[in-house]
Design a protein around this motif. Structure first.
Motif, PDB file in Angstrom:
ATOM      1  N   SER A  99      -4.713  38.400  70.370  1.00 35.94           N
ATOM      2  CA  SER A  99      -3.680  38.120  71.372  1.00 35.94           C
ATOM      3  C   SER A  99      -2.407  37.557  70.747  1.00 35.94           C
ATOM      4  CB  SER A  99      -4.213  37.138  72.423  1.00 35.94           C
ATOM      5  OG  SER A  99      -4.312  35.818  71.904  1.00 35.94           O
ATOM      6  N   ARG A 100      -2.523  36.939  69.569  1.00 37.37           N
ATOM      7  CA  ARG A 100      -1.359  36.348  68.921  1.00 37.37           C
ATOM      8  C   ARG A 100      -0.600  37.352  68.057  1.00 37.37           C
ATOM      9  NH1 ARG A 100      -0.581  32.937  72.352  1.00 37.37           N
ATOM     10  NH2 ARG A 100       1.091  32.186  70.994  1.00 37.37           N
ATOM     11  N   ARG A 101      -1.096  38.573  67.955  1.00 38.71           N
ATOM     12  CA  ARG A 101      -0.403  39.579  67.128  1.00 38.71           C
ATOM     13  C   ARG A 101       0.835  40.138  67.809  1.00 38.71           C
ATOM     14  NH1 ARG A 101      -4.604  43.417  63.819  1.00 38.71           N
ATOM     15  NH2 ARG A 101      -6.182  41.862  63.300  1.00 38.71           N
ATOM     16  N   PHE A 102       0.936  39.969  69.104  1.00 36.63           N
ATOM     17  CA  PHE A 102       2.002  40.625  69.860  1.00 36.63           C
ATOM     18  C   PHE A 102       3.211  39.716  70.005  1.00 36.63           C
ATOM     19  CE2 PHE A 102      -2.137  42.129  71.321  1.00 36.63           C
ATOM     20  CZ  PHE A 102      -2.030  43.473  71.044  1.00 36.63           C
ATOM     21  N   THR A 103       4.377  40.272  69.745  1.00 36.13           N
ATOM     22  CA  THR A 103       5.612  39.513  69.906  1.00 36.13           C
ATOM     23  C   THR A 103       6.292  39.812  71.236  1.00 36.13           C
ATOM     24  OG1 THR A 103       6.820  41.228  68.703  1.00 36.13           O
ATOM     25  CG2 THR A 103       5.964  39.369  67.421  1.00 36.13           C
ATOM     26  N   SER A 104       5.821  40.839  71.928  1.00 38.69           N
ATOM     27  CA  SER A 104       6.367  41.169  73.245  1.00 38.69           C
ATOM     28  C   SER A 104       5.269  41.789  74.091  1.00 38.69           C
ATOM     29  CB  SER A 104       7.551  42.137  73.122  1.00 38.69           C
ATOM     30  OG  SER A 104       7.151  43.323  72.466  1.00 38.69           O
ATOM     31  N   PRO A 105       5.388  41.746  75.415  1.00 38.76           N
ATOM     32  CA  PRO A 105       4.332  42.270  76.279  1.00 38.76           C
ATOM     33  C   PRO A 105       4.175  43.780  76.134  1.00 38.76           C
ATOM     34  CG  PRO A 105       5.835  40.852  77.515  1.00 38.76           C
ATOM     35  CD  PRO A 105       6.480  41.133  76.197  1.00 38.76           C
TER      36      PRO A 105
END
Length: 217
Positions: free
Chosen positions: A46-52
């Motif tokens: 879940s922390r790999r994403f910088t945007s939805p």
């Protein structure tokens, strides 16, 4: 200078470590839970994403849904869908109830040694042919998500299912089921998709391309 073509980007993540992966005896393939380590892997994803992402797709199996949960909590406004991308269940579940992976190993080896893509082990089991057709159907359905602007999709599923998708995307993929079955087993043993890992595939409206990893930007 022409504008870049819109791309559909799909990140495929195998679920975190499950009780079965850790060696515990399990009953129903659909209800195997994550271990504590698996929950930590789910959080790390879940922390790999910088945007939805634009869409989150999940297998109906519990371990995949539990892996998706931290990402869904982080992006509560992202639509979620459940697709039939569950793991390949080639041994009949009733026979395997109450057994561990180590106990099932002789049955697993016997199944792959027979190498019959039409074989159905019993009630609740799936043939290799049906399994591959599910993976092909998922790719076709994903392709319909390509649009006039970039789209990012995240999928939470299973090692063998995503292995089949990755194989089908690769250039020169063979779809003869008997040849595919032998090759698939070798690839899955030599280059498995580990718990919490995955890959990214892109679709430009015409063809699929594999990226190196599932790190989203």
């Amino acid at each position: 200078m022409s504008a870049p073509k819109p791309v559909l980007r799909v990140a495929c993540f195998r679920h975190g470590e499950s009780a079965a992966n850790a060696g515990s005896a399990t009953d129903d393939p659909a209800s195997i839970p994550l271990t504590e380590a698996g929950q930590q892997q789910a959080f790390a994803i879940s922390r790999r994403f910088t945007s939805p992402p634009n869409l989150i797709i999940c297998s109906p199996f519990d371990r995949a849904q539990q892996t998706a949960a931290p990402t869904l909590r982080r992006f509560p406004h992202t639509p979620r869908e459940t697709w039939p991308i569950q793991e390949f269940t080639y041994l009949t579940p009733a026979k395997c109830a109450g057994t561990s992976a180590a106990q099932r190993r002789p049955w697993v080896e016997a199944y792959w040694d027979i190498c019959d893509p039409t074989l159905v082990d019993g009630p609740g089991a799936e043939s290799f042919t049906a399994f591959v057709e599910r993976a092909q159907a998922a790719l076709k359905r994903l392709a319909t998500l390509h649009s006039s602007s970039d789209v990012t999709v995240v999928m939470f599923g299973h090692g063998q299912f995503f292995q089949a998708m990755r194989w089908l995307i690769a250039p020169g993929a063979r779809v003869d089921k008997a040849i595919f079955m032998r090759s698939f087993r070798l690839i899955d043993q030599r280059d498995p998709i580990h718990n919490g890992d995955g890959f990214v595939a892109t679709f430009d409206g015409h063809s699929w391309l594999l990226e190196q990893d599932a790190q989203m930007r």
